[in-house]
Design a protein around this motif. Structure first.
Motif, PDB file in Angstrom:
ATOM      1  N   VAL A  40      20.800  56.342  58.082  1.00  0.00           N
ATOM      2  CA  VAL A  40      19.345  56.239  58.487  1.00  0.00           C
ATOM      3  C   VAL A  40      19.929  57.375  59.374  1.00  0.00           C
ATOM      4  CG1 VAL A  40      18.269  55.277  61.392  1.00  0.00           C
ATOM      5  CG2 VAL A  40      19.245  53.967  58.815  1.00  0.00           C
ATOM      6  N   PHE A  41      18.598  57.912  59.527  1.00  0.00           N
ATOM      7  CA  PHE A  41      18.283  59.272  59.940  1.00  0.00           C
ATOM      8  C   PHE A  41      17.262  59.340  60.931  1.00  0.00           C
ATOM      9  CE2 PHE A  41      15.478  63.376  61.040  1.00  0.00           C
ATOM     10  CZ  PHE A  41      16.458  64.119  61.555  1.00  0.00           C
ATOM     11  N   TRP A  42      17.902  59.796  62.325  1.00  0.00           N
ATOM     12  CA  TRP A  42      17.449  59.657  64.235  1.00  0.00           C
ATOM     13  C   TRP A  42      16.749  60.932  64.119  1.00  0.00           C
ATOM     14  CZ3 TRP A  42      18.560  61.054  68.505  1.00  0.00           C
ATOM     15  CH2 TRP A  42      20.321  60.813  68.623  1.00  0.00           C
ATOM     16  N   SER A  43      15.685  60.931  65.136  1.00  0.00           N
ATOM     17  CA  SER A  43      14.705  62.320  65.321  1.00  0.00           C
ATOM     18  C   SER A  43      14.302  61.873  66.631  1.00  0.00           C
ATOM     19  CB  SER A  43      15.031  63.076  64.796  1.00  0.00           C
ATOM     20  OG  SER A  43      13.795  64.236  64.962  1.00  0.00           O
ATOM     21  N   ASP A  44      14.130  62.763  67.899  1.00  0.00           N
ATOM     22  CA  ASP A  44      13.510  62.676  68.940  1.00  0.00           C
ATOM     23  C   ASP A  44      12.703  63.325  68.937  1.00  0.00           C
ATOM     24  OD1 ASP A  44      14.163  63.612  70.919  1.00  0.00           O
ATOM     25  OD2 ASP A  44      15.659  61.203  71.400  1.00  0.00           O
ATOM     26  N   VAL A  55       4.907  62.068  67.075  1.00  0.00           N
ATOM     27  CA  VAL A  55       5.374  61.069  67.204  1.00  0.00           C
ATOM     28  C   VAL A  55       6.522  61.327  68.028  1.00  0.00           C
ATOM     29  CG1 VAL A  55       7.365  59.845  65.330  1.00  0.00           C
ATOM     30  CG2 VAL A  55       4.824  60.742  64.609  1.00  0.00           C
ATOM     31  N   GLN A  56       6.680  60.464  69.003  1.00  0.00           N
ATOM     32  CA  GLN A  56       7.990  60.775  69.129  1.00  0.00           C
ATOM     33  C   GLN A  56       9.133  60.921  69.245  1.00  0.00           C
ATOM     34  OE1 GLN A  56       7.183  62.109  72.626  1.00  0.00           O
ATOM     35  NE2 GLN A  56       5.561  62.528  71.548  1.00  0.00           N
ATOM     36  N   GLN A  57       9.025  59.192  67.948  1.00  0.00           N
ATOM     37  CA  GLN A  57      10.844  59.130  67.977  1.00  0.00           C
ATOM     38  C   GLN A  57      10.698  59.171  65.981  1.00  0.00           C
ATOM     39  OE1 GLN A  57      12.216  55.677  69.760  1.00  0.00           O
ATOM     40  NE2 GLN A  57      13.495  57.363  71.251  1.00  0.00           N
ATOM     41  N   LEU A  58      11.555  58.935  65.372  1.00  0.00           N
ATOM     42  CA  LEU A  58      11.372  58.912  63.835  1.00  0.00           C
ATOM     43  C   LEU A  58      12.921  58.201  63.354  1.00  0.00           C
ATOM     44  CD1 LEU A  58      10.454  59.037  60.934  1.00  0.00           C
ATOM     45  CD2 LEU A  58      11.564  61.342  60.658  1.00  0.00           C
ATOM     46  N   VAL A  59      12.587  56.470  62.750  1.00  0.00           N
ATOM     47  CA  VAL A  59      13.826  56.362  62.300  1.00  0.00           C
ATOM     48  C   VAL A  59      13.553  56.285  60.462  1.00  0.00           C
ATOM     49  CG1 VAL A  59      16.021  54.854  62.669  1.00  0.00           C
ATOM     50  CG2 VAL A  59      14.529  55.199  64.887  1.00  0.00           C
ATOM     51  N   LEU A  60      14.238  57.150  60.557  1.00  0.00           N
ATOM     52  CA  LEU A  60      14.192  57.334  58.796  1.00  0.00           C
ATOM     53  C   LEU A  60      15.184  56.635  58.169  1.00  0.00           C
ATOM     54  CD1 LEU A  60      13.136  58.655  56.496  1.00  0.00           C
ATOM     55  CD2 LEU A  60      14.019  60.325  56.624  1.00  0.00           C
ATOM     56  N   SER A  61      14.768  55.076  57.466  1.00  0.00           N
ATOM     57  CA  SER A  61      16.032  54.940  56.508  1.00  0.00           C
ATOM     58  C   SER A  61      16.024  54.914  55.001  1.00  0.00           C
ATOM     59  CB  SER A  61      15.161  53.393  55.882  1.00  0.00           C
ATOM     60  OG  SER A  61      15.199  52.894  57.542  1.00  0.00           O
ATOM     61  N   VAL A 113      10.950  67.192  58.223  1.00  0.00           N
ATOM     62  CA  VAL A 113       9.458  66.305  58.060  1.00  0.00           C
ATOM     63  C   VAL A 113       9.500  64.917  59.830  1.00  0.00           C
ATOM     64  CG1 VAL A 113       9.888  63.502  57.182  1.00  0.00           C
ATOM     65  CG2 VAL A 113      10.406  65.409  54.961  1.00  0.00           C
ATOM     66  N   ALA A 114      10.901  65.689  59.855  1.00  0.00           N
ATOM     67  CA  ALA A 114      11.250  65.000  61.853  1.00  0.00           C
ATOM     68  C   ALA A 114      10.145  66.079  62.002  1.00  0.00           C
ATOM     69  CB  ALA A 114      12.429  65.145  62.193  1.00  0.00           C
ATOM     70  N   LEU A 147      18.330  57.787  71.593  1.00  0.00           N
ATOM     71  CA  LEU A 147      17.626  56.933  69.954  1.00  0.00           C
ATOM     72  C   LEU A 147      19.031  56.578  69.680  1.00  0.00           C
ATOM     73  CD1 LEU A 147      15.335  56.141  68.324  1.00  0.00           C
ATOM     74  CD2 LEU A 147      14.759  58.508  67.515  1.00  0.00           C
ATOM     75  N   GLY A 148      20.111  56.807  69.442  1.00  0.00           N
ATOM     76  CA  GLY A 148      21.198  57.662  68.611  1.00  0.00           C
ATOM     77  C   GLY A 148      21.568  55.827  69.481  1.00  0.00           C
ATOM     78  N   GLN A 149      21.894  55.945  70.544  1.00  0.00           N
ATOM     79  CA  GLN A 149      22.039  54.402  70.809  1.00  0.00           C
ATOM     80  C   GLN A 149      21.479  52.498  70.246  1.00  0.00           C
ATOM     81  OE1 GLN A 149      23.353  53.664  74.695  1.00  0.00           O
ATOM     82  NE2 GLN A 149      24.384  56.250  75.173  1.00  0.00           N
ATOM     83  N   ALA A 150      19.810  53.357  70.895  1.00  0.00           N
ATOM     84  CA  ALA A 150      19.339  52.063  70.034  1.00  0.00           C
ATOM     85  C   ALA A 150      19.667  51.427  68.526  1.00  0.00           C
ATOM     86  CB  ALA A 150      18.398  52.396  69.662  1.00  0.00           C
ATOM     87  N   VAL A 151      19.335  52.915  67.563  1.00  0.00           N
ATOM     88  CA  VAL A 151      19.578  53.158  66.009  1.00  0.00           C
ATOM     89  C   VAL A 151      20.638  52.358  65.817  1.00  0.00           C
ATOM     90  CG1 VAL A 151      20.140  54.016  64.442  1.00  0.00           C
ATOM     91  CG2 VAL A 151      18.449  55.149  65.891  1.00  0.00           C
ATOM     92  N   ARG A 152      22.258  52.665  66.883  1.00  0.00           N
ATOM     93  CA  ARG A 152      23.472  51.243  65.810  1.00  0.00           C
ATOM     94  C   ARG A 152      23.410  49.831  66.222  1.00  0.00           C
ATOM     95  NH1 ARG A 152      28.551  51.281  65.139  1.00  0.00           N
ATOM     96  NH2 ARG A 152      29.972  50.045  67.279  1.00  0.00           N
ATOM     97  N   PHE A 153      22.395  49.994  67.728  1.00  0.00           N
ATOM     98  CA  PHE A 153      22.984  48.330  68.006  1.00  0.00           C
ATOM     99  C   PHE A 153      21.156  48.298  67.216  1.00  0.00           C
ATOM    100  CE2 PHE A 153      19.791  45.177  69.087  1.00  0.00           C
ATOM    101  CZ  PHE A 153      20.805  44.133  70.038  1.00  0.00           C
ATOM    102  N   ALA A 154      20.486  48.578  66.171  1.00  0.00           N
ATOM    103  CA  ALA A 154      19.417  47.974  65.633  1.00  0.00           C
ATOM    104  C   ALA A 154      20.454  48.025  63.621  1.00  0.00           C
ATOM    105  CB  ALA A 154      18.517  49.134  65.422  1.00  0.00           C
TER     106      ALA A 154
END
Length: 305
Positions: free
Chosen positions: A226-230, A214-220, A205-206, A267-274
């Motif tokens: 959360v799965f994340w991908s850039d 799409v540059q970044q995907l954050v999939l709940s 999907v990413a 993005l991994g750091q951003a997802v953790r903060f989020a």
């Protein structure tokens, strides 16, 4: 400092929380709460609490719910100069029913007023959009409005919340302009047409979304986290936070605000903060945590390594 701008829905949330397992077709004892809501409005409030100058473009009715939303959102620190108060329409409302575990079982929305946020209404603010630090659009907006907003976003990074399996399709023609897309599993499946039955499907999907710009995907993905991908190839999973859930409403909007706060970071750091923002919001009964702050998120992260 340039502003973060959010464009989309503001609702009066009416949430019913059952005291025990729900019995469909019957009256269930519990609590009913009224609170400011709406994806764009919630994200804007969270951004303001995280210390960002934030401006909300939304539409409200000239009615008691609309006046209440305007007052509450302004009090949270959001710039409401770009709020249209329309005397001939009713303020959006969102009615949800939650089980004893806090998860939503069913919801009904009455959001016709959002259709009044048209390209013609937005046109005078094209320069403000292009000068923004970051932009948040929610898919409660029409496809035409989303396309116009993306076309006039300049160099500002565009964050998009897909909202629902039906409304997510409205961003399909504008994916090339999306910096970060935040769907849940069902929304991502509806948007891409690809299966998302197991976590192994997330990478495909990413890839599909990155191929379309799409540059970044954050999939709940609910309890799986959360799965994340850039687009540069970095991917990962962030486990769901361990927290006693008071209400699941608004957690995704807090997640998005955290991602915008961390824009420019890996993005991994951003997802953790989020996820820290989402965890604090899950722990309160309302749609937003009135005590949300960068310091509180950092403290939560230290306690939950």
């Amino acid at each position: 400092m340039s502003q973060m701008l959010a464009v989309g829905a503001s609702n009066m949330d009416i949430a019913g929380h059952s005291a025990r397992s729900l019995v469909l077709g019957d009256s269930n004892p519990g609590r009913i709460r009224y609170a400011p809501g709406g994806v764009a409005r919630n994200v804007a409030e969270n951004l303001a609490r995280l210390g960002h100058p934030t401006r909300l473009f939304t539409a409200l009715g000239d009615d008691p719910p609309g006046h209440s939303l305007l007052q509450a959102t302004s009090a949270a620190g959001v710039d409401m100069r770009s709020c249209w108060v329309l005397p001939d329409q009713a303020t959006s409302s969102y009615l949800s029913v939650h089980g004893a575990d806090g998860d939503m079982v069913v919801a009904v929305n009455d959001m016709g007023i959002v259709d009044s946020i048209t390209p013609a209404r937005l046109a005078p603010y094209a320069a403000d959009l292009a000068a923004a630090q970051a932009l948040l659009f929610d898919c409660n907006l029409s496809e035409a409005s989303l396309a116009w907003l993306c076309a006039h976003s300049g160099d500002a990074p565009v964050f998009v919340d897909t909202v629902s399996t039906h409304k997510c399709l409205r961003i399909a023609s504008s994916l090339a302009r999306v910096h970060l897309l935040k769907p849940n599993r069902l929304e991502a499946q509806a948007l891409t047409g690809l299966p998302l039955d197991t976590s192994a499907d997330a990478a495909a999907v990413a890839q599909w979304l990155h191929a379309r710009g799409v540059q970044q995907l954050v999939l709940s993905w609910g309890a799986q986290g959360v799965f994340w991908s850039d687009a540069q190839g970095a991917q990962g999973w962030q486990p769901a936070p361990e927290v006693v859930v008071q209400s699941a409403s608004g957690a995704g909007d807090a997640l998005m605000a955290g991602l915008m706060h961390m824009a420019g970071q890996p993005l991994g750091q951003a997802v953790r903060f989020a996820c820290g923002c989402a965890a604090l919001t899950l722990g309160v009964a309302g749609t937003n945590d009135p005590a949300l702050s960068v310091a509180r998120v950092q403290q939560w992260l230290e306690l939950n390594p």
